[in-house]
Design a protein around this motif. Structure first.
Motif, PDB file in Angstrom:
ATOM      1  N   ALA A   1       1.008  -1.158   0.009  1.00 36.39           N
ATOM      2  CA  ALA A   1       0.080  -0.195   0.182  1.00 36.39           C
ATOM      3  C   ALA A   1       0.978   1.189  -0.020  1.00 36.39           C
ATOM      4  CB  ALA A   1      -0.704  -0.147   1.319  1.00 36.39           C
ATOM      5  N   GLY A   2       0.350   2.444  -0.184  1.00 36.10           N
ATOM      6  CA  GLY A   2       0.974   3.658  -0.167  1.00 36.10           C
ATOM      7  C   GLY A   2       1.736   3.951   1.368  1.00 36.10           C
ATOM      8  N   GLU A   3       2.701   4.777   1.134  1.00 35.59           N
ATOM      9  CA  GLU A   3       3.422   5.088   2.408  1.00 35.59           C
ATOM     10  C   GLU A   3       2.361   5.654   3.521  1.00 35.59           C
ATOM     11  OE1 GLU A   3       6.682   7.944   2.062  1.00 35.59           O
ATOM     12  OE2 GLU A   3       6.066   8.911   3.912  1.00 35.59           O
ATOM     13  N   ASP A   4       1.352   6.444   3.146  1.00 35.25           N
ATOM     14  CA  ASP A   4       0.535   7.024   4.367  1.00 35.25           C
ATOM     15  C   ASP A   4      -0.423   5.727   5.072  1.00 35.25           C
ATOM     16  OD1 ASP A   4       1.362   9.465   3.971  1.00 35.25           O
ATOM     17  OD2 ASP A   4      -0.280  10.423   2.736  1.00 35.25           O
ATOM     18  N   LEU A   5      -0.899   4.959   4.104  1.00 36.50           N
ATOM     19  CA  LEU A   5      -1.812   3.921   4.548  1.00 36.50           C
ATOM     20  C   LEU A   5      -0.827   2.908   5.456  1.00 36.50           C
ATOM     21  CD1 LEU A   5      -4.589   2.884   4.417  1.00 36.50           C
ATOM     22  CD2 LEU A   5      -4.209   1.562   2.302  1.00 36.50           C
ATOM     23  N   VAL A   6       0.313   2.592   4.982  1.00 29.13           N
ATOM     24  CA  VAL A   6       1.205   1.888   5.679  1.00 29.13           C
ATOM     25  C   VAL A   6       1.380   2.478   7.179  1.00 29.13           C
ATOM     26  CG1 VAL A   6       3.763   0.636   6.073  1.00 29.13           C
ATOM     27  CG2 VAL A   6       2.287   0.703   3.949  1.00 29.13           C
ATOM     28  N   ALA A   7       1.703   3.742   6.984  1.00 28.44           N
ATOM     29  CA  ALA A   7       1.962   4.438   8.404  1.00 28.44           C
ATOM     30  C   ALA A   7       0.800   4.408   9.323  1.00 28.44           C
ATOM     31  CB  ALA A   7       2.354   5.915   8.107  1.00 28.44           C
ATOM     32  N   ALA A   8      -0.395   4.518   8.796  1.00 24.60           N
ATOM     33  CA  ALA A   8      -1.682   4.379   9.663  1.00 24.60           C
ATOM     34  C   ALA A   8      -1.818   2.936  10.260  1.00 24.60           C
ATOM     35  CB  ALA A   8      -3.004   4.682   8.632  1.00 24.60           C
ATOM     36  N   ARG A   9      -1.549   2.015   9.348  1.00 21.52           N
ATOM     37  CA  ARG A   9      -1.437   0.439   9.637  1.00 21.52           C
ATOM     38  C   ARG A   9      -0.649   0.376  10.856  1.00 21.52           C
ATOM     39  NH1 ARG A   9      -2.172  -2.002   3.826  1.00 21.52           N
ATOM     40  NH2 ARG A   9      -4.325  -1.785   3.550  1.00 21.52           N
ATOM     41  N   VAL A  10       0.589   1.139  10.750  1.00 22.46           N
ATOM     42  CA  VAL A  10       1.808   0.635  11.886  1.00 22.46           C
ATOM     43  C   VAL A  10       1.057   1.313  13.230  1.00 22.46           C
ATOM     44  CG1 VAL A  10       3.743   1.633  12.363  1.00 22.46           C
ATOM     45  CG2 VAL A  10       3.763   0.486  10.094  1.00 22.46           C
ATOM     46  N   TRP A  11       0.398   2.663  13.116  1.00 21.60           N
ATOM     47  CA  TRP A  11       0.237   3.302  14.233  1.00 21.60           C
ATOM     48  C   TRP A  11      -0.988   2.586  14.885  1.00 21.60           C
ATOM     49  CZ3 TRP A  11       1.777   5.975  17.811  1.00 21.60           C
ATOM     50  CH2 TRP A  11       0.955   6.642  18.637  1.00 21.60           C
ATOM     51  N   GLU A  12      -1.914   1.983  14.086  1.00 21.57           N
ATOM     52  CA  GLU A  12      -3.061   1.109  14.553  1.00 21.57           C
ATOM     53  C   GLU A  12      -2.394  -0.167  15.324  1.00 21.57           C
ATOM     54  OE1 GLU A  12      -6.884  -1.118  12.794  1.00 21.57           O
ATOM     55  OE2 GLU A  12      -5.611   0.139  11.495  1.00 21.57           O
ATOM     56  N   ALA A  13      -1.358  -0.731  14.814  1.00 19.76           N
ATOM     57  CA  ALA A  13      -0.732  -1.950  15.496  1.00 19.76           C
ATOM     58  C   ALA A  13      -0.098  -1.475  16.952  1.00 19.76           C
ATOM     59  CB  ALA A  13       0.057  -2.436  14.543  1.00 19.76           C
ATOM     60  N   VAL A  14       0.627  -0.479  16.775  1.00 19.42           N
ATOM     61  CA  VAL A  14       1.256   0.223  17.998  1.00 19.42           C
ATOM     62  C   VAL A  14       0.270   0.641  18.826  1.00 19.42           C
ATOM     63  CG1 VAL A  14       3.054   1.900  18.729  1.00 19.42           C
ATOM     64  CG2 VAL A  14       3.447   0.630  16.637  1.00 19.42           C
ATOM     65  N   ALA A  15      -0.604   1.482  18.462  1.00 19.31           N
ATOM     66  CA  ALA A  15      -1.218   2.099  19.694  1.00 19.31           C
ATOM     67  C   ALA A  15      -2.293   1.115  20.251  1.00 19.31           C
ATOM     68  CB  ALA A  15      -2.318   3.102  18.953  1.00 19.31           C
ATOM     69  N   GLY A  16      -2.782   0.224  19.681  1.00 24.16           N
ATOM     70  CA  GLY A  16      -3.526  -0.980  19.985  1.00 24.16           C
ATOM     71  C   GLY A  16      -2.688  -1.888  20.901  1.00 24.16           C
ATOM     72  N   HIS A  17      -1.395  -2.114  20.536  1.00 18.54           N
ATOM     73  CA  HIS A  17      -0.699  -3.246  21.428  1.00 18.54           C
ATOM     74  C   HIS A  17      -0.242  -2.095  22.761  1.00 18.54           C
ATOM     75  CE1 HIS A  17       2.200  -6.488  21.973  1.00 18.54           C
ATOM     76  NE2 HIS A  17       2.943  -5.564  22.329  1.00 18.54           N
ATOM     77  N   PHE A  18       0.101  -1.088  22.824  1.00 16.98           N
ATOM     78  CA  PHE A  18       0.447  -0.375  23.976  1.00 16.98           C
ATOM     79  C   PHE A  18      -0.733   0.419  24.617  1.00 16.98           C
ATOM     80  CE2 PHE A  18       4.453  -0.692  21.555  1.00 16.98           C
ATOM     81  CZ  PHE A  18       5.131  -1.884  22.313  1.00 16.98           C
ATOM     82  N   GLY A  19      -1.832   0.119  24.071  1.00 17.28           N
ATOM     83  CA  GLY A  19      -2.704   0.841  24.813  1.00 17.28           C
ATOM     84  C   GLY A  19      -2.853   2.400  24.806  1.00 17.28           C
ATOM     85  N   LEU A  20      -2.368   3.164  23.581  1.00 17.26           N
ATOM     86  CA  LEU A  20      -2.036   4.515  23.415  1.00 17.26           C
ATOM     87  C   LEU A  20      -3.361   5.387  23.063  1.00 17.26           C
ATOM     88  CD1 LEU A  20       1.275   4.246  21.951  1.00 17.26           C
ATOM     89  CD2 LEU A  20       0.847   4.686  24.125  1.00 17.26           C
ATOM     90  N   TYR A  21      -4.411   4.759  22.906  1.00 20.31           N
ATOM     91  CA  TYR A  21      -5.693   5.472  22.434  1.00 20.31           C
ATOM     92  C   TYR A  21      -5.921   6.394  23.508  1.00 20.31           C
ATOM     93  CZ  TYR A  21      -6.010   2.467  18.437  1.00 20.31           C
ATOM     94  OH  TYR A  21      -5.714   1.990  16.960  1.00 20.31           O
ATOM     95  N   PRO A  22      -6.573   7.417  23.364  1.00 21.28           N
ATOM     96  CA  PRO A  22      -7.113   8.254  24.444  1.00 21.28           C
ATOM     97  C   PRO A  22      -8.208   7.625  25.312  1.00 21.28           C
ATOM     98  CG  PRO A  22      -7.527   9.469  22.599  1.00 21.28           C
ATOM     99  CD  PRO A  22      -6.804   8.231  22.004  1.00 21.28           C
TER     100      PRO A  22
END
Ligand code: TMP
Length: 213
Positions: A192-213
């Motif tokens: 996928a494009g760079e922005d979409l990959v970055a969004a998927r990466v963030w989703e994975a990291v935020a989910g794993h470490f509970g970084l959602y507000p």
């Protein structure tokens, strides 16, 4: 032991790891205002390890015996851990690293035929029980990755010049790691494009470490 967090990126050539490392670090700094986020890479990330990097990525594809090559990677990794990663984690920093030991399993274990056991033995000796908290594996068809890598400035490095079958073994290795260690690893489609990959990466990291507000 660590009070910080250790996140690694893995994948074959041309998957966009360096860009995603930088983007994730920026996002983490915003999300965790005031927290120090360190970006680093392997082989490298400490003075001696950067010198070893030069020995590994330059020169003839057949320059090293496979075991010598694995030992060099683990020597560089040990320097990186002792001088850079472990001290940063002990201070509470988040460390985002472009490649770590899964690359040794893929490149030396599968690619150069050393096998899993040899890599596991070196890991136990040089790294011990320490593991990344999260590993993001950027997956891309081999031909597309090599095409992207070929467009970069500076030409192809030693590993990029290895044959197609070698690169197919790398992809198999990373897919196997993702399947075998689902708690630690997230497989991300890097086509996928760079922005979409970055969004998927963030989703994975935020989910794993509970970084959602
Ligand atoms: P880079 O292209 O991500 O900068 O990494 C340099 C090369 O080193 C890359 O082609 C993969 C290779 N490598 C190994 O063969 N074994 C390892 O353990 C690591 C960390 C990298």
């Amino acid at each position: 032991m660590s009070v910080g967090r250790f996140i690694t990126f893995e994948g074959g050539e041309g998957a966009g790891k360096s860009t995603q490392v930088r983007r994730l670090a920026e996002r983490l700094r915003e999300a965790r205002a005031g927290r120090v986020v360190l970006t680093t890479r392997e082989p490298g990330g400490a003075p001696g390890a950067e010198e070893i990097r030069g020995l590994l990525i330059n020169g003839d594809a057949s320059r090293w015996d496979a075991m010598s090559e694995a030992l060099l990677h683990f020597a560089a990794r040990r320097e990186h851990l002792v001088r850079t990663i472990w001290p940063a984690l002990a201070q509470g920093q988040w460390v985002v690293c472009d490649r770590f030991a899964d690359s040794s399993l893929a490149y030396q274990g599968y690619g150069q035929g050393l096998g899993r056991e040899a890599i596991a033995a070196l890991y136990a000796l040089a790294v011990g029980d320490f593991r990344p908290d999260l590993t993001l594996i950027l997956d891309l068809p081999v031909e597309e990755g090599l095409r992207r890598a070929g467009k970069r400035e500076g030409g192809l490095d030693r590993y990029e010049r290895m044959d197609g079958a070698f690169h197919h073994r790398l992809r198999r290795a990373f897919l196997d790691v993702a399947q075998q260690e689902p708690e630690r690893c997230r497989l991300i489609d890097a086509a996928a494009g760079e922005d979409l990959v970055a969004a998927r990466v963030w989703e994975a990291v935020a989910g794993h470490f509970g970084l959602y507000p």
